[in-house]
Design a protein around this motif. Sequence first.
Motif, PDB file in Angstrom:
ATOM      1  N   ASN A 186     -22.040 -39.064 -60.216  1.00  0.00           N
ATOM      2  CA  ASN A 186     -21.762 -40.497 -60.111  1.00  0.00           C
ATOM      3  C   ASN A 186     -22.834 -41.260 -60.880  1.00  0.00           C
ATOM      4  OD1 ASN A 186     -21.097 -43.100 -59.383  1.00  0.00           O
ATOM      5  ND2 ASN A 186     -21.049 -42.704 -57.179  1.00  0.00           N
ATOM      6  N   LEU A 187     -22.483 -41.693 -62.086  1.00  0.00           N
ATOM      7  CA  LEU A 187     -23.409 -42.473 -62.903  1.00  0.00           C
ATOM      8  C   LEU A 187     -23.301 -43.963 -62.600  1.00  0.00           C
ATOM      9  CD1 LEU A 187     -22.842 -40.695 -66.347  1.00  0.00           C
ATOM     10  CD2 LEU A 187     -24.606 -40.224 -64.635  1.00  0.00           C
ATOM     11  N   ASN A 188     -22.256 -44.339 -61.894  1.00  0.00           N
ATOM     12  CA  ASN A 188     -22.067 -45.740 -61.519  1.00  0.00           C
ATOM     13  C   ASN A 188     -22.993 -46.128 -60.371  1.00  0.00           C
ATOM     14  OD1 ASN A 188     -20.849 -48.310 -61.592  1.00  0.00           O
ATOM     15  ND2 ASN A 188     -19.383 -47.738 -59.998  1.00  0.00           N
ATOM     16  N   LYS A 189     -23.108 -45.248 -59.380  1.00  0.00           N
ATOM     17  CA  LYS A 189     -24.019 -45.459 -58.249  1.00  0.00           C
ATOM     18  C   LYS A 189     -24.767 -44.141 -58.014  1.00  0.00           C
ATOM     19  CE  LYS A 189     -22.975 -49.749 -57.043  1.00  0.00           C
ATOM     20  NZ  LYS A 189     -22.373 -50.059 -55.746  1.00  0.00           N
ATOM     21  N   PRO A 190     -25.833 -43.887 -58.778  1.00  0.00           N
ATOM     22  CA  PRO A 190     -26.519 -42.592 -58.707  1.00  0.00           C
ATOM     23  C   PRO A 190     -27.046 -42.235 -57.311  1.00  0.00           C
ATOM     24  CG  PRO A 190     -27.190 -43.796 -60.665  1.00  0.00           C
ATOM     25  CD  PRO A 190     -26.390 -44.748 -59.835  1.00  0.00           C
ATOM     26  N   GLY A 191     -27.237 -43.237 -56.469  1.00  0.00           N
ATOM     27  CA  GLY A 191     -27.700 -42.962 -55.108  1.00  0.00           C
ATOM     28  C   GLY A 191     -26.605 -42.461 -54.192  1.00  0.00           C
ATOM     29  N   HIS A 192     -25.376 -42.414 -54.701  1.00  0.00           N
ATOM     30  CA  HIS A 192     -24.245 -41.965 -53.887  1.00  0.00           C
ATOM     31  C   HIS A 192     -23.472 -40.875 -54.629  1.00  0.00           C
ATOM     32  CE1 HIS A 192     -24.580 -44.908 -50.634  1.00  0.00           C
ATOM     33  NE2 HIS A 192     -24.901 -45.803 -51.559  1.00  0.00           N
ATOM     34  N   GLN A 193     -24.031 -39.675 -54.616  1.00  0.00           N
ATOM     35  CA  GLN A 193     -23.381 -38.547 -55.284  1.00  0.00           C
ATOM     36  C   GLN A 193     -22.278 -37.971 -54.395  1.00  0.00           C
ATOM     37  OE1 GLN A 193     -23.791 -37.772 -58.443  1.00  0.00           O
ATOM     38  NE2 GLN A 193     -25.304 -39.449 -58.570  1.00  0.00           N
ATOM     39  N   PRO A 194     -21.073 -37.794 -54.928  1.00  0.00           N
ATOM     40  CA  PRO A 194     -19.949 -37.329 -54.108  1.00  0.00           C
ATOM     41  C   PRO A 194     -19.957 -35.826 -53.877  1.00  0.00           C
ATOM     42  CG  PRO A 194     -19.231 -37.734 -56.349  1.00  0.00           C
ATOM     43  CD  PRO A 194     -20.675 -38.157 -56.288  1.00  0.00           C
ATOM     44  N   ASP A 195     -19.246 -35.438 -52.843  1.00  0.00           N
ATOM     45  CA  ASP A 195     -18.965 -34.039 -52.550  1.00  0.00           C
ATOM     46  C   ASP A 195     -17.528 -33.745 -52.942  1.00  0.00           C
ATOM     47  OD1 ASP A 195     -21.467 -33.406 -51.122  1.00  0.00           O
ATOM     48  OD2 ASP A 195     -20.695 -34.785 -49.604  1.00  0.00           O
ATOM     49  N   LEU A 196     -17.294 -32.600 -53.555  1.00  0.00           N
ATOM     50  CA  LEU A 196     -15.927 -32.200 -53.852  1.00  0.00           C
ATOM     51  C   LEU A 196     -15.270 -31.759 -52.551  1.00  0.00           C
ATOM     52  CD1 LEU A 196     -14.805 -30.132 -56.930  1.00  0.00           C
ATOM     53  CD2 LEU A 196     -13.652 -29.920 -54.739  1.00  0.00           C
ATOM     54  N   PHE A 197     -14.109 -32.347 -52.252  1.00  0.00           N
ATOM     55  CA  PHE A 197     -13.448 -32.054 -50.976  1.00  0.00           C
ATOM     56  C   PHE A 197     -12.246 -31.137 -51.124  1.00  0.00           C
ATOM     57  CE2 PHE A 197     -10.396 -33.071 -47.571  1.00  0.00           C
ATOM     58  CZ  PHE A 197     -11.172 -32.681 -46.481  1.00  0.00           C
ATOM     59  N   SER A 198     -11.360 -31.427 -52.087  1.00  0.00           N
ATOM     60  CA  SER A 198     -10.137 -30.624 -52.151  1.00  0.00           C
ATOM     61  C   SER A 198      -9.518 -30.640 -53.546  1.00  0.00           C
ATOM     62  CB  SER A 198      -9.101 -31.139 -51.141  1.00  0.00           C
ATOM     63  OG  SER A 198      -8.593 -32.407 -51.544  1.00  0.00           O
ATOM     64  N   VAL A 199      -8.618 -29.675 -53.750  1.00  0.00           N
ATOM     65  CA  VAL A 199      -7.755 -29.627 -54.930  1.00  0.00           C
ATOM     66  C   VAL A 199      -6.321 -29.534 -54.422  1.00  0.00           C
ATOM     67  CG1 VAL A 199      -7.097 -28.360 -57.012  1.00  0.00           C
ATOM     68  CG2 VAL A 199      -9.505 -28.482 -56.337  1.00  0.00           C
ATOM     69  N   VAL A 200      -5.429 -30.334 -55.000  1.00  0.00           N
ATOM     70  CA  VAL A 200      -4.033 -30.363 -54.563  1.00  0.00           C
ATOM     71  C   VAL A 200      -3.146 -29.752 -55.640  1.00  0.00           C
ATOM     72  CG1 VAL A 200      -2.110 -31.812 -53.806  1.00  0.00           C
ATOM     73  CG2 VAL A 200      -4.464 -32.430 -53.178  1.00  0.00           C
ATOM     74  N   LEU A 201      -2.301 -28.813 -55.216  1.00  0.00           N
ATOM     75  CA  LEU A 201      -1.355 -28.129 -56.098  1.00  0.00           C
ATOM     76  C   LEU A 201       0.055 -28.412 -55.619  1.00  0.00           C
ATOM     77  CD1 LEU A 201      -1.158 -25.607 -58.312  1.00  0.00           C
ATOM     78  CD2 LEU A 201      -0.466 -24.379 -56.260  1.00  0.00           C
ATOM     79  N   GLU A 202       0.972 -28.645 -56.564  1.00  0.00           N
ATOM     80  CA  GLU A 202       2.387 -28.840 -56.223  1.00  0.00           C
ATOM     81  C   GLU A 202       3.213 -27.720 -56.826  1.00  0.00           C
ATOM     82  OE1 GLU A 202       4.754 -32.789 -56.053  1.00  0.00           O
ATOM     83  OE2 GLU A 202       5.111 -31.974 -58.070  1.00  0.00           O
TER      84      GLU A 202
END
Length: 226
Positions: free
Chosen positions: A49-65
């Motif tokens: 997250n370069l927009n808010k470096p203090g708030h780095q996200p966690d990868l939660f899921s991948v969705v397949l159809e």
Amino acid sequence: MFKTLTKLIALGLVVVFTGCANVAKMPLGAGNADVSAKSILLAKVHVVNLNKPGHQPDLFSVVLEQNGEQRVFKAPTLVVDNGAGGKEYFVSVQANPGKAVLKVVTFTRSVPLLLNAIAALPLEYAIDVPANQVVYVGNIDAKIKPRADGQPRAGSVIPLIDQAVAGFSTGTFDVQITDNYDQDTAELRSKYPYLAKQDISKLVLPQWTHPDLRDKKNTVIAVNTK
């Protein structure tokens, strides 16, 4: 307890976003490399997250159809946490042989008692899944950058405060997909010893463009393994 609640909230948001409730753990993280019935698609994902470096996200899921059904695969394997430089994961999904669509990757950012936000990276890649194979689909580098007017948001604007503070509603995704097969598969085999004798084929996804900005006559990019 808070982590469990956060995961439940995130899962609820993903179900609302995707319209599906069929949830499973990612096969490799669950110790499953069985391809006798279903193939396994895998990738390495870096998110920052370069927009808010203090708030780095966690990868939660991948969705397949596939066959009109959407499945949520959660519990990715965290490879490294680079702090403000983001995080790297191995992700994997199971798919029957035949046509399938990689729909979306979701990310969360949570601060106990203060913040719950979700970002969604739409993929919309159609894949002709080969039978009985472990398939490497690429190295995905996803950056959340400040959003300019007209650019797709990395996350919805609701809830207003949470999404803005995390930088998801005010950010946009910039994604590069590369073929890093040799290095990534070597790392995969080291991480998952049961892959040591498993053949891993290669089907690298084409470069990413947000689906909303693609040719409306071809909103899903077809990828053929043959």
